[in-house]
Design an enzyme around this catalytic site. Structure first.
Site, PDB file in Angstrom:
ATOM      1  N   GLY A   1      -6.732   5.292  -4.051  1.00  0.00           N
ATOM      2  CA  GLY A   1      -7.568   4.108  -3.826  1.00  0.00           C
ATOM      3  C   GLY A   1      -9.046   4.456  -3.747  1.00  0.00           C
TER       4      GLY A   1
ATOM      5  NE  ARG B   1      -2.771   3.374  -4.819  1.00  0.00           N
ATOM      6  CZ  ARG B   1      -3.360   3.957  -3.777  1.00  0.00           C
ATOM      7  NH1 ARG B   1      -3.108   5.212  -3.500  1.00  0.00           N
ATOM      8  NH2 ARG B   1      -4.204   3.289  -3.017  1.00  0.00           N
TER       9      ARG B   1
ATOM     10  CG  ASP C   1      -1.719  11.582   2.802  1.00  0.00           C
ATOM     11  OD1 ASP C   1      -2.238  10.776   2.010  1.00  0.00           O
ATOM     12  OD2 ASP C   1      -0.711  11.288   3.461  1.00  0.00           O
ATOM     13  CG  ASP C   2       0.924  11.287  -0.994  1.00  0.00           C
ATOM     14  OD1 ASP C   2       1.563  12.049  -0.236  1.00  0.00           O
ATOM     15  OD2 ASP C   2       1.108  10.055  -1.042  1.00  0.00           O
TER      16      ASP C   2
ATOM     17  CE  LYS D   1      -8.914   8.645  -1.819  1.00  0.00           C
ATOM     18  NZ  LYS D   1      -7.939   7.897  -2.597  1.00  0.00           N
ATOM     19  CB  THR D   2      -8.124   7.861   2.378  1.00  0.00           C
ATOM     20  OG1 THR D   2      -7.516   6.594   2.669  1.00  0.00           O
ATOM     21  CG2 THR D   2      -7.948   8.751   3.593  1.00  0.00           C
TER      22      THR D   2
ATOM     23  CG  ASP E   1      -5.920   3.895   4.434  1.00  0.00           C
ATOM     24  OD1 ASP E   1      -6.709   2.991   4.114  1.00  0.00           O
ATOM     25  OD2 ASP E   1      -4.756   3.966   3.993  1.00  0.00           O
TER      26      ASP E   1
ATOM     27  N   GLY F   1      -5.258  -0.158   5.662  1.00  0.00           N
ATOM     28  CA  GLY F   1      -4.848   1.020   6.409  1.00  0.00           C
ATOM     29  C   GLY F   1      -3.345   1.069   6.265  1.00  0.00           C
TER      30      GLY F   1
ATOM     31  CD  GLU G   1     -11.916  -8.197   1.019  1.00  0.00           C
ATOM     32  OE1 GLU G   1     -11.058  -7.304   0.963  1.00  0.00           O
ATOM     33  OE2 GLU G   1     -11.659  -9.401   0.887  1.00  0.00           O
TER      34      GLU G   1
HETATM   35  P1  FBP Z   1      -5.770   5.848  -0.495  1.00  0.00           P
HETATM   36  O1  FBP Z   1      -4.920   6.356   0.622  1.00  0.00           O
HETATM   37  O2  FBP Z   1      -5.333   6.267  -1.823  1.00  0.00           O
HETATM   38  O3  FBP Z   1      -7.226   6.161  -0.247  1.00  0.00           O
HETATM   39  O4  FBP Z   1      -5.696   4.260  -0.512  1.00  0.00           O
HETATM   40  C1  FBP Z   1      -5.726   3.527   0.651  1.00  0.00           C
HETATM   41  C2  FBP Z   1      -5.643   2.050   0.415  1.00  0.00           C
HETATM   42  O5  FBP Z   1      -6.911   1.472   0.335  1.00  0.00           O
HETATM   43  C3  FBP Z   1      -4.799   1.433   1.528  1.00  0.00           C
HETATM   44  O6  FBP Z   1      -5.572   1.068   2.621  1.00  0.00           O
HETATM   45  C4  FBP Z   1      -4.103   0.303   0.814  1.00  0.00           C
HETATM   46  O7  FBP Z   1      -2.851   0.019   1.360  1.00  0.00           O
HETATM   47  C5  FBP Z   1      -3.906   0.849  -0.559  1.00  0.00           C
HETATM   48  O8  FBP Z   1      -4.954   1.730  -0.782  1.00  0.00           O
HETATM   49  C6  FBP Z   1      -3.886  -0.227  -1.617  1.00  0.00           C
HETATM   50  O9  FBP Z   1      -3.518   0.371  -2.813  1.00  0.00           O
HETATM   51  P2  FBP Z   1      -3.785  -0.239  -4.253  1.00  0.00           P
HETATM   52  O10 FBP Z   1      -5.190   0.086  -4.615  1.00  0.00           O
HETATM   53  O11 FBP Z   1      -2.834   0.530  -5.104  1.00  0.00           O
HETATM   54  O12 FBP Z   1      -3.526  -1.698  -4.196  1.00  0.00           O
END
Ligand code: FBP
Length: 551
Positions: free
Chosen positions: A92, A156, A183-184, A210-211, A213, A259, A425
């Site tokens: 993400g 992803r 993490d992944d 990065k994240t 979350d 999150g 957003e």
């Molecule tokens: P990452 O862990 O890859 O940084 O993504 C986090 C996130 O923003 C979450 O908060 C959310 O659940 C998810 O991505 C949404 O994923 P997508 O972009 O595939 O809809």
């Protein structure tokens, strides 16, 4: 020069004055990165858990020390050595990703002249399909200090086996690869580093945290980038909704915040804005609450507020809430099994498979939520919680509970719930000063680590409550963040997500205030993210509280 696909120019459709001024900004570097430095190794490392299993899975990397950059009269790497480096954005979006690439690019320009930087397009799939662009100065320039991942885009996809990446890496003759991800993705980066070392390939691999979350962190990596900006953007919106609630006096706003696993964003936004109710998933799990318990808690606060004459309020809920409720966790894991092995048939024959308790819970859920729980899993097998409208489910359940209490004469008001989901957003906003600087340093450090021959490390920038000049820079052994999980009868390495610590300073601070915030109105509206002026360099409460507590 562009290979394999021409991305649209960033500002073909215009650029705001603020964007233009952010483009011009030159960023400060930690002192240690401004001059010559040496890389000093720390003591041998272990793992976050099950060291014997991690040692077996990473025989070539396990135990390697973390690295720290220190000032030196001579440089760690020859400046005339040019490098071929690839970079990929994974998962993400998170504000600041472009600055990691800018930092890496500038390191190569300044310290390893004649180097080539390849940007893999569309995430890890770009490595597997050899889709890349040459990142030149002109290419990188329009993305400096800008949000989004659109310079090379993200994805992803999972690199299923390291061999898939070998062909591309060999074809481009890469000296190094920087994986910017969660993490992944950093687990996969470590598997790649192990594989390349085992095969005596020259390609080294460095990860970057990065994240939005905020759940990829440890002592040496105090935060993941993007969390600061995203929380500030969400907090502005929550603050606005609070003023709206107080102005009309008739709505309960249920705000679900992104999150996927951990509730850090919800906790941080709560500390910034002081809502009436904040549900923290980790607490729900620790106290083994049921969906009914959560519903009752919300209804109780609404009734108590009604007695004080308040028929409005703001409630924050983490996106991953349902995954913390033990009974729903069980339901989800049974559904995961069914979805992995069977088709969910329209005739409902699949309903013979889950246990009776899970099926009972499933049948109690609103229909829309049932359908959302059956949606396709992500490539890592996780339920896509961003698509589950937990806030709407809670509104329905609280409504039913209050209706019941109305019949008993203990609640007399009209309840009007309004739902909000704050997620996408916040992921691509212009990075805050903190994220802009942090990411630039992470990228620059990744270049330095690769140049000095390091592999299997995650770029680490610490001492973050001090001014940028004093930040510490180094790399942490990825294997030291790893534990194992047993999946399909085999041990799989995983970087454990950092969850909200119920004994940690941020949660304790929130817990000490929540009753007061529930019944009286202490709403706080932080306003928009600032780039100049007195609040522009203030970092988030979570980071400050955690670092102060650890000091
Ligand atoms: P990452 O862990 O890859 O940084 O993504 C986090 C996130 O923003 C979450 O908060 C959310 O659940 C998810 O991505 C949404 O994923 P997508 O972009 O595939 O809809």
């Amino acid at each position: 020069m562009v290979a394999n696909g021409t991305p649209a120019p960033r500002f073909a459709s215009g650029c705001s004055e603020l964007q233009a001024s952010r483009l011009q900004l030159s960023l400060p570097l930690p002192d240690v990165l401004k001059h010559s430095f040496q890389v000093v190794d720390g003591p041998p490392s272990s793992s976050a858990g099950n060291p014997d299993e991690i040692a077996k899975l990473f025989p070539n990397l396990f135990g390697q020390p973390s690295a720290l950059l220190v000032p030196s009269d001579t440089s760690a790497a020859a400046s005339d050595q040019s490098l071929k480096i690839g970079v990929v954005l994974s998962g993400g979006q998170a504000p600041g990703g472009h600055n990691v690439i800018s930092g890496l690019f500038d390191y190569l320009e300044e310290r390893a002249q004649g180097s080539t930087l390849y940007g893999f397009r569309g995430g890890p799939a770009g490595i597997m399909n050899s889709k890349y662009v040459f990142l030149t100065s002109d290419f990188v320039r329009p993305y400096r200090n800008q949000g989004g991942f659109d310079m090379i885009c993200s994805g992803r996809d999972k690199i299923e086996t390291p061999e898939h990446a070998e062909e591309t890496v060999n074809m481009l003759d890469l000296d190094g690869l920087v994986v910017i991800g969660g993490d992944d993705s950093n687990t996969n980066a470590c598997l790649l580093a192990e594989n390349f070392r085992e095969k005596k390939m020259k390609t080294r691999v460095i990860g970057c945290p990065k994240t939005i979350d905020g759940d990829l962190k440890c002592k040496e990596v105090p935060t993941s980038f993007g969390f600061d900006t995203a929380c500030k953007i969400y907090s502005e919106m929550i603050g606005n909704v609070m003023v709206d609630a107080r102005s009309t006096g008739k709505y309960y706003h249920f705000v679900r915040l992104m999150g996927r696993a951990a509730s850090h964003i919800t906790l941080e936004c709560s500390l910034q804005t002081h809502p009436n109710i904040t549900i923290i998933g980790e607490e729900v799990a620790a106290t083994k609450q049921t969906l009914k318990n959560v519903t009752d808690y919300i209804a109780d606060v609404i009734c108590k507020r009604a007695e004080r004459g308040y028929n409005y309020g703001v409630i924050l809920v983490p996106e991953g809430l349902i995954d913390f409720i033990p009974e729903i966790q069980q339901l989800i894991s049974e559904l995961n099994e069914i979805l992995a092995n069977d088709v969910v048939d329209g005739d409902g024959m699949w309903k013979k498979k889950p246990g009776s308790q899970s099926l009972q819970i499933f049948e109690l859920l609103p229909q829309a939520i049932q359908a959302q729980l059956l949606l396709e899993r992500d490539p890592h097998g996780n339920v896509q919680v961003a698509k589950i409208e937990t806030e709407k489910m809670l509104i329905e359940m609280v409504e039913t509970e209050l209706e019941f209490r109305r019949k008993q004469g203990v609640y007399k008001n009209d309840f009007r719930g309004r739902s909000h989901f704050l997620g996408y957003e916040g992921r691509c906003g212009l990075p805050s000063n903190f994220d802009a600087n942090y990411c630039y340093a992470l990228g620059y450090a990744a270049g330095a680590l690769l140049h000095s021959g390091k592999t299997g490390l995650i770029s680490s920038v610490g001492n973050l409550t001090a001014p940028v000049e004093k930040w510490a820079v180094g790399g942490t052994a990825l294997t030291s963040l790893m534990d194992v999980e047993r999946r399909h009868g085999k041990f799989k390495p995983v970087i454990k997500k950092a969850m909200v610590e119920l004994e940690g300073a941020p949660f304790k601070k929130f817990a000490s205030m929540r009753e007061e915030w529930a019944l009286n109105n202490h709403y706080c509206n932080p306003g928009p993210l600032q780039f100049q002026g007195p609040t522009s360099n203030v970092t988030n409460h979570t980071l400050m509280l955690e670092l102060d507590a650890g000091a």
